[in-house]
Design a protein around this motif. Structure first.
Motif, PDB file in Angstrom:
ATOM      1  N   UNK B 282       0.820  -1.217   0.000  1.00  0.00           N
ATOM      2  CA  UNK B 282       0.000   0.000   0.000  1.00  0.00           C
ATOM      3  C   UNK B 282       0.845   1.253   0.000  1.00  0.00           C
ATOM      4  N   UNK B 283       2.149   1.108   0.183  1.00  0.00           N
ATOM      5  CA  UNK B 283       2.996   2.293   0.287  1.00  0.00           C
ATOM      6  C   UNK B 283       2.820   3.186  -0.926  1.00  0.00           C
ATOM      7  N   UNK B 284       2.913   4.464  -0.659  1.00  0.00           N
ATOM      8  CA  UNK B 284       2.529   5.425  -1.686  1.00  0.00           C
ATOM      9  C   UNK B 284       3.453   5.459  -2.892  1.00  0.00           C
ATOM     10  N   UNK B 315      -7.385   1.525   9.431  1.00  0.00           N
ATOM     11  CA  UNK B 315      -7.679   2.933   9.717  1.00  0.00           C
ATOM     12  C   UNK B 315      -6.617   3.865   9.118  1.00  0.00           C
ATOM     13  N   UNK B 316      -5.350   3.492   9.297  1.00  0.00           N
ATOM     14  CA  UNK B 316      -4.281   4.407   8.886  1.00  0.00           C
ATOM     15  C   UNK B 316      -3.672   4.069   7.529  1.00  0.00           C
ATOM     16  N   UNK B 317      -3.983   2.896   7.009  1.00  0.00           N
ATOM     17  CA  UNK B 317      -3.356   2.535   5.725  1.00  0.00           C
ATOM     18  C   UNK B 317      -4.386   2.315   4.619  1.00  0.00           C
ATOM     19  N   UNK B 324      -7.211   8.192  -1.447  1.00  0.00           N
ATOM     20  CA  UNK B 324      -6.294   8.726  -2.468  1.00  0.00           C
ATOM     21  C   UNK B 324      -6.683   8.264  -3.862  1.00  0.00           C
ATOM     22  N   UNK B 355     -14.077   8.794   9.792  1.00  0.00           N
ATOM     23  CA  UNK B 355     -12.696   9.082   9.370  1.00  0.00           C
ATOM     24  C   UNK B 355     -12.662   9.403   7.881  1.00  0.00           C
ATOM     25  N   UNK B 358     -13.672  12.937   6.828  1.00  0.00           N
ATOM     26  CA  UNK B 358     -12.774  14.088   7.015  1.00  0.00           C
ATOM     27  C   UNK B 358     -11.477  13.935   6.236  1.00  0.00           C
ATOM     28  N   UNK B 359     -11.247  12.783   5.650  1.00  0.00           N
ATOM     29  CA  UNK B 359      -9.969  12.557   4.971  1.00  0.00           C
ATOM     30  C   UNK B 359      -9.955  13.239   3.603  1.00  0.00           C
ATOM     31  N   UNK B 360      -8.971  14.077   3.432  1.00  0.00           N
ATOM     32  CA  UNK B 360      -8.695  14.706   2.126  1.00  0.00           C
ATOM     33  C   UNK B 360      -9.933  15.274   1.434  1.00  0.00           C
TER      34      UNK B 360
END
Lengths: 736, 711
Positions: B282-284, B315-317, B324, B355, B358-360
């Motif tokens: 999943x890394x960008x 949640x974070x990944x 995105x 979550x 509010x994300x992006x």
């Protein structure tokens, strides 16, 4: 540790020193050795401080800051996050500034915790604090987090950025060049009193992050590790992390890297690195491959020519089958003039210029004035030929400048100290001069008692005009307290005809041992530098002083004349004032305006003269390479260049690097790897070395770049910038 | 023109000259003749007696067809395929020849869909599968490549892979042979593992059978053959293509499959658990395709319950990664997939919804999905317009789905969604779009937003959403009806201003017909909506409902196997039987049937809630003036009430007590007789007992009832 020690030394006078500067800069080598000049001893703790505080003005706060282990952790993390930042030149924010804040703000816990201590009645009671330093442009992407410890009465907290000088009696975002995200309503404030709906509100327990993307000049916030989207675009440069509070009880903690961030900023950085890389990869090169190469070669060549590296330029031209625009003699002439300026012999330089380029100075009165001012300063220094001719010995090396290319500005500047003693030391140290320096060695003094007495008398003789008797006693005291090394050098001034002894040699050896970092310089040269440490006005010669006074009057007249012809010029006035101020001190080298005597100050004069000459010859007054660097430095007009630069510093897949290094002949490769200050510009060095020393490598480097077709012109330029400096000594040593 | 074959060459030539007017017609004529003639020549050489010449012929053919669709079509028409297949299958052919044949066939399959169809008609798949048994790796790889090309074509039925049970296990065995076999086999698997239900993303509003009628589905077959263990280690392969195909394989295997998902969490490769490997992917800076696919894997695992929704890797990944994928920078296809996957991920978890919201600036970002084709693209270039048009529907439906998920639970998020520019207009427009997918998604979105009381009263009313909604309900497929009728349920709530106009537009009839549906969800929604409609309604509506439903249907529903339907039907009855005049009126017309139904339920095996609801209906009946008599004259019912007064469950006791107190209420006519009758039945003793109860409610109620006797 060694690196740290070197930085510490630099810190004494040149806070901006540290890692190798991009451009050749004259650096007085013997200068720092003077015991009288050292404000504090280089001790273990001192160097540690320099490492931890990174030249921070607030070194004193370190005591209140968290322990050394945490400091180390912080430094480690900052280095990892922002490898491209030279923290000596542009320190990263590490805490809030106790000086740059409003009264209502209280700081604690190593200046990381901010609390509000005002009345908090209305918005007029808002208060902000900025970080100690602005965000360095070289970060590329910068990030910090703020944890809301307590929302206080109303939770009117703002987190953001502001430029230096923005009113601190306000929340971030309300004024020009100020940007903030406010907790009570979740709005973003972009230099305006009215906010825009931006994100959620935040309160006690939340962690708010602020990320500045200096590549596209945007900013986004995070809340508890979740990106909230772009808040601001078109940000100006040099912004400081800022927080503002407005009601009692509000407390926030900053994390500039002391702790791991809640948001995965490294992942974001990775994305941008990949983006830039793919931009570069996709950059169309196509049919113009050949043109790129020609352009690159031209850039390197023009750089060499500009600085008068005549034979290197010729070698380069020969190797690359290119031609040099400017004539050989013209380059040599410029080189000669430059050398004179850099050696502090401005009078001769002016003469030479007038002779070689008649009319040039007449058309550039400002330049002429600048030169004359410098000449005056050099007279004070005792370096200019007009004063030197009064000294006991004839300036031996005056007309015997070697035509060799080894006189880079850096080398040239070293000479100044030699001259400052009025000694006959050779100015440089290539093959021709080495014999001379041997001669001078043999003439070095052996006697100490007589010379020491003579030296102690000379200061008093110098302090003839403004200085009173107290001054002279002081200086006498000063010289008498100087240690053995000082007396050694003093001897040198007088006792020229005595055969050399054991003492001198041994002291030299000790010095060399201490200053290992100067290895590059030939030993004989450095030994001479080392031996001169006590300086006197106009070389301590009375007649010379007279001449200087006279020259000063002429200069004053010139200034008045210019004033009549062209109107008032504050720059001139200041220049003149500064120069004359030197005379007001018994020891000009150690006075507030003593900076002028620093040989490093010869460089701008030299560059201005060189540019003027080139311009008069209808040649570019700045080499394209330098122009590119300038753009980079301003991180500006050229986005590609900027990106490429970041890309360069952020590392490059080492496959190509290895490939290129492998194509180099073994000894050269070793040198490349060893000499490189920046791990990441390995490739750069390789590229250039392979390009220039193509006799061995047959341009494998460029061949590789053609094959892979991934190289972008701009980052090639940057590579060149990075490596030209590294390269030159190579070329010299290869020839030698 | 090529379809005409060799014999009709003369006829097709003029056509060529027509369509290629910009070139010299003569040249084109000649080249055309030449091409066909040479094609003929290639086919002829396949029949040569000398095997060496045949081989050379095949190799030449291979070089001739690469990237040349016309040549491919020519060769197929000229009958090259059966001959190539024959050569490929012939044991006597050299492996080199067989390999080259497979390569040429693979090349032919790369062409148009028609090419693939022609190849399938020649039974190419069994021949290639047979070829996989060969010991020669090169040949196997060529066969696999060809199979891969055929299977990824949309015209190939996936089931062809599963006709022979041994094929899958053989493919699993081949996975270890080379990176090419790995890549091709994974690709085949991921394209031949279709879900049985038709919708591509999430939204399981109904429990649908995971197994189709013919036996286990593809996922299970592959899983049972050890797909997870065999493919897991390919995720760390050095080849990007292998890693990517293995990842795709997992995303398909795990999709809506709890069995696979639960297994995946515990598999580890090189000491790393699969979720960790997915998170790394999943890394960008990883390719978008890889990020998106591994986010899908993690999403499936999360929805299957294999990973907790508050796990940091979700949640974070995963969630930020999917957000995105919705950004403007991504390709339209990626944005569609990203939004759909995100919708599925957050569908049931309110914290994830918060979550994501509010994300992006996701909610604003999604508004952009409705701007295709943009006015700019229409003018500037046709190609882009075409591309935009193709994806416009997909984009809109994906956005609606994601809005639906976002607004499923949180009122603030719903408000934010509705405040997005033109949101309600977009939904209203979406309801009447031609694409059923968009309509369905729009209804879902509307349904999600209709859960907000405030919105029902404001924006829903302002935009008259009921109009298009009623339109959607006409002749819609079940899937659509389910969601639309759920929305209708909400719109029919008593406080909703839309209630009146909906009634006027014939909703009762429609809802009554829904209660007769085969589909359980539709029955529930139908009766639910009727229940809502009957709540505090006027007499006329209640009569209309009863008339529309008919007593037979009412009884049908009361004997429904589903407890939900039963409960809502009882609820409807209860709502119908409220306020005294209504009770009397209804009981005068339907009293007998209702009393029958009530008896039936109280006697039947039902859970507490159902019985409680029934007792409440009785209590309502007991409240009527004339209706009371229906109870008082029915000893059976009275006995039942008495029984429930001493039931172990307090709720039932309380409900029965309501009944009694309504019957013995003093001020009403004939209360004395009723009190006497009930005292004779021994009710008063029970009341005395209950007045000593520890339950304060019961105690109170019993005391009030006893007071009625005292007065």
């Amino acid at each position: 540790m060694r690196e740290a020690a070197a930085r510490e030394r630099d810190g004494l006078r040149f806070p901006s020193g540290g890692a190798a500067p991009l451009w050749p800069r004259s650096r007085p080598i013997g200068w720092r050795r003077e015991p009288g000049l050292a404000p504090r001893p280089v001790t273990q703790s001192g160097s540690k401080m320099a490492e931890a505080g990174a030249g921070s003005l607030h070194g004193g706060d370190a005591a209140a800051a968290p322990g050394p282990a945490e400091e180390q952790e912080l430094s480690r993390r900052l280095r990892r996050l922002y490898p491209a930042v030279n923290q000596d030149e542009t320190p990263l924010p590490r805490s809030w500034s106790p000086k740059d804040k409003y009264n209502y703000i209280g700081l604690s816990q190593g200046n990381l915790r901010v609390h509000y201590k005002g009345h908090g009645k209305n918005h007029k009671d808002a208060a902000s604090v900025r970080a100690t330093h602005p965000i360095p442009a070289a970060c590329g992407i910068y990030y910090f987090e703020v944890k809301i410890v307590s929302k206080g009465r109303d939770g009117y907290m703002g987190i953001g950025l502001s430029a230096q000088g923005v009113n601190m009696n306000r929340l971030p975002g309300w004024d020009k060049h100020s940007y903030g995200y406010h907790g009570d309503d979740g709005h973003s404030f972009c230099s305006s009193g009215t906010g825009q709906p931006y994100g959620p509100t935040f309160t006690t327990g939340d962690v708010i992050g602020c990320c500045v993307n200096l590549i596209n000049n945007t900013c986004f916030y995070t809340k508890n590790g979740h990106s909230l989207g772009i808040a601001f675009t078109d940000l100006p440069s040099n912004l400081y992390p800022t927080v503002g509070l407005q009601t009692p009880g509000e407390i926030v903690d900053a994390n500039f890297g002391q702790q791991p961030f809640v948001f995965d900023i490294e992942d974001y950085m990775r994305e941008w690195r990949a983006k830039i890389q793919s931009t570069i990869k996709r950059f169309p090169i196509g049919d113009r491959l050949g043109e790129w190469q020609a352009m690159l070669q031209n850039m390197v060549s023009s750089y060499l020519v500009h600085h008068g590296y005549c034979s290197t330029a010729t070698a380069f031209a020969r190797v690359t089958d290119t031609t040099i625009q400017e004539e050989q003699t013209s380059i040599k002439n410029r080189q000669r003039i430059q050398k004179l300026v850099l050696a502090g012999r401005v009078g001769e330089a002016i003469e030479a210029t007038q002779q070689l380029y008649p009319g040039l100075l007449e058309h550039n009165p400002n330049l002429l004035f600048m030169l004359k001012c410098r000449q005056f300063v050099e007279m004070v220094n005792g370096t200019d030929s007009e004063v030197r001719c009064f000294s006991a010995r004839s300036p031996r090396s005056q007309d015997s400048y070697p035509g060799s290319p080894s006189l880079s500005p850096r080398h040239g500047s070293n000479n100044s100290h030699v001259h400052s003693t009025g000694a006959d030391s050779p100015t440089c140290s290539n093959g021709v001069m080495s014999t001379k320096s041997k001669q001078s060695h043999s003439k070095y003094p052996t006697l100490s008692s007589s010379s020491s007495s003579s030296s102690s008398s000379s200061p008093s003789s110098v302090n003839y005009s403004e200085s009173n008797s107290t001054d002279s006693t002081k200086s006498q005291q000063h010289s008498s307290t100087s240690n053995q090394e000082t007396s050694d050098s003093e001897m040198e001034m007088e006792a020229e005809h005595y055969p050399n002894g054991v003492l001198e040699n041994s002291s030299t050896r000790i010095m060399n041992g201490t200053y290992k970092h100067e290895e590059i310089l030939q030993t004989d040269e450095s030994s001479m530098e080392d031996s001169c440490s006590q300086r006197q006005l106009c070389g301590g010669n009375h007649a010379a002083t007279e001449r200087m006074i006279q020259f000063g009057r002429e200069l004053q007249m010139l200034s008045e004349q210019l004033c009549r012809e062209y109107g008032k010029n504050t720059v001139h006035k200041k220049m003149l004032q500064d120069a004359f101020s030197l005379l007001a001190y018994s020891d000009p080298w150690n006075c507030p305006v003593g900076q002028q005597l620093d040989p490093i100050q010869r460089e701008p004069v030299c560059a201005a003269l060189n540019s003027a000459i080139l311009e008069s010859q209808n040649l570019p007054k700045q080499p394209p390479l330098m122009l590119a660097l300038g753009q980079r430095a301003e991180r500006a007009s050229c986005p590609y260049l900027n990106e490429s630069y970041l890309f360069l510093l952020w590392g490059f897949p080492s496959r190509q690097v290895t490939l290129l290094l492998d194509s180099l002949p073994m000894p050269l490769r070793e040198k490349v790897q060893k000499r490189n200050p920046l791990e990441n510009s390995k490739f750069a060095t390789a590229f250039i070395c392979a390009g220039i020393s193509s006799q061995q490598s047959n341009f494998k480097a460029t061949a590789v770049s053609h094959q892979t077709s991934v190289f972008h012109l701009f980052w090639k330029i940057v590579f060149i910038l990075q490596s030209v400096k590294i390269l030159l000594p190579h070329l010299h040593s290869e020839k030698g | 023109m090529l379809k005409h074959g060799v014999n009709s060459l003369c006829r097709c030539c003029p056509a060529v000259t027509y369509c290629t007017f910009e070139y010299d017609p003569v040249v084109w004529l000649l080249s055309c003749l030449e091409v066909t003639a040479s094609s003929r020549h290639y086919v002829d050489r396949l029949f040569d007696l000398d095997p060496q010449k045949v081989l050379q012929g095949v190799i030449d053919m291979k070089n001739a067809v690469i990237g040349n669709n016309k040549q491919k079509a020519n060769l197929i028409v000229l009958g090259a395929v059966p001959r190539l297949l024959y050569l490929l299958q012939q044991e006597t052919s050299s492996t080199e020849l067989r390999t080259e044949c497979a390569v040429v066939l693979g090349s032919l399959a790369m062409g148009t869909e028609n090419n693939v169809k022609s190849l399938l008609d020649c039974h190419i798949i069994p021949a290639l599968l047979q070829g996989l048994l060969s010991p020669d790796l090169k040949f196997i790889e060529a066969c696999l490549r060809c199979l891969r090309t055929i299977f990824i074509s949309p015209v190939t039925p996936e089931d062809l892979l599963y006709t022979d049970a041994t094929v899958i296990s053989h493919l699993m065995a081949l996975l270890s042979r080379s990176r090419y076999t790995q890549e091709y086999i994974c690709q085949i698997f991921s394209h031949c593992c279709k879900l049985q239900h038709w919708h591509s993303c999430g939204f399981k509003s109904l429990p649908q059978p995971l197994l189709c009628a013919n036996g286990p589905d593809h996922q299970t077959i592959l899983f049972n053959h050890g797909a997870v263990q065999n493919i897991a280690h390919l995720l760390v392969s050095t080849s990007y293509k292998v890693r990517m195909q293995a990842l795709k394989c997992f995303s398909v295997l795990a999709f809506e499959n709890p069995q696979v998902s639960m297994t995946l969490v515990n598999v580890s490769v090189d000491g790393e658990l699969l979720p960790q490997i997915f998170v790394k992917m999943l890394q960008r800076d990883k390719p978008i395709e890889m990020q998106l696919t591994s986010a899908k894997c993690l999403t499936s695992m999360c929805r299957a319950g294999a990973i907790r929704t508050d796990d940091s890797c979700i949640v974070l990944k995963t969630l930020p990664c999917l957000v995105r994928m919705c950004s403007k920078e991504r390709l339209l296809e990626e944005r569609v997939e990203g939004a759909e996957t995100l919708a599925y991920l957050i569908e049931t978890d309110v914290e994830l919804q918060r979550i994501a919201s509010i994300t992006d600036h996701l909610i604003v970002m999604l508004a952009d999905y409705f701007k295709y084709p943009s006015s700019v693209s229409a003018i500037t270039d046709i190609k882009r317009l075409d591309h935009d048009l193709k994806h416009a529907h997909e984009l809109r439906q994906a956005a609606f789905k994601l809005y639906a998920s976002l607004g499923a639970n949180d009122e603030d998020i719903r408000k934010k969604i509705i405040e997005t520019e033109n949101m309600m207009d977009r939904i209203v427009n979406g309801l009447s779009e031609s694409s059923i997918k968009v309509r369905l998604a729009a209804v879902r979105c509307l349904h999600s937003l209709s859960r907000s009381v405030q919105q029902l009263r404001t924006s829903f009313q302002d935009h008259a959403v009921w109009k298009p909604l009623m339109k959607v309900l006409q002749n819609a497929p079940n899937e659509m009806l389910v969601v639309a009728s759920s929305t209708l349920c909400n719109l029919l709530l008593e406080f909703s201003p839309s209630k009146e106009p909906i009634l006027e537009s014939g909703a009762i009839e429609l809802l009554c017909s829904l209660t007769q549906s085969e589909n359980l969800a539709l029955r529930v929604n139908g009766i639910w909506a009727l229940m809502n409609m009957a709540f505090q309604a006027e007499q006329k509506i209640k009569s209309d409902i009863l008339r529309g439903l008919s007593t037979e249907q009412l009884f049908q529903l009361l004997s429904d196997s589903d407890v939900n339907v039963l409960m809502k039907t009882l609820g409807l009855l209860r709502n119908l039987l409220s306020t005294r005049p209504h009770i009397d009126h209804i009981m005068s017309t339907h009293g007998k049937q209702i009393m029958q139904a009530v008896t039936l339920i109280l006697e039947g095996e039902h859970n507490i809630e159902v019985k409680e609801q029934t007792l409440c209906i009785l209590a309502n009946i007991a409240d009527g003036t004339t209706a009371k008599e229906l109870i008082m004259t029915n000893d059976d019912i009275l006995q039942k009430i008495k029984y429930y007064m001493s039931h172990s469950n307090a709720k039932l006791q309380l409900a029965a007590m309501f009944c009694i107190s309504n019957l013995i209420w003093n001020e009403e006519e004939g209360s004395q007789e009723r009190q006497d009758k009930l005292r004779d039945m021994g009710i008063v003793d029970i009341l005395h007992k209950l007045s000593q109860s520890s339950d304060p409610n019961l105690c109170d109620k019993a005391k009030t009832a006893l007071q009625q006797y005292l007065a």
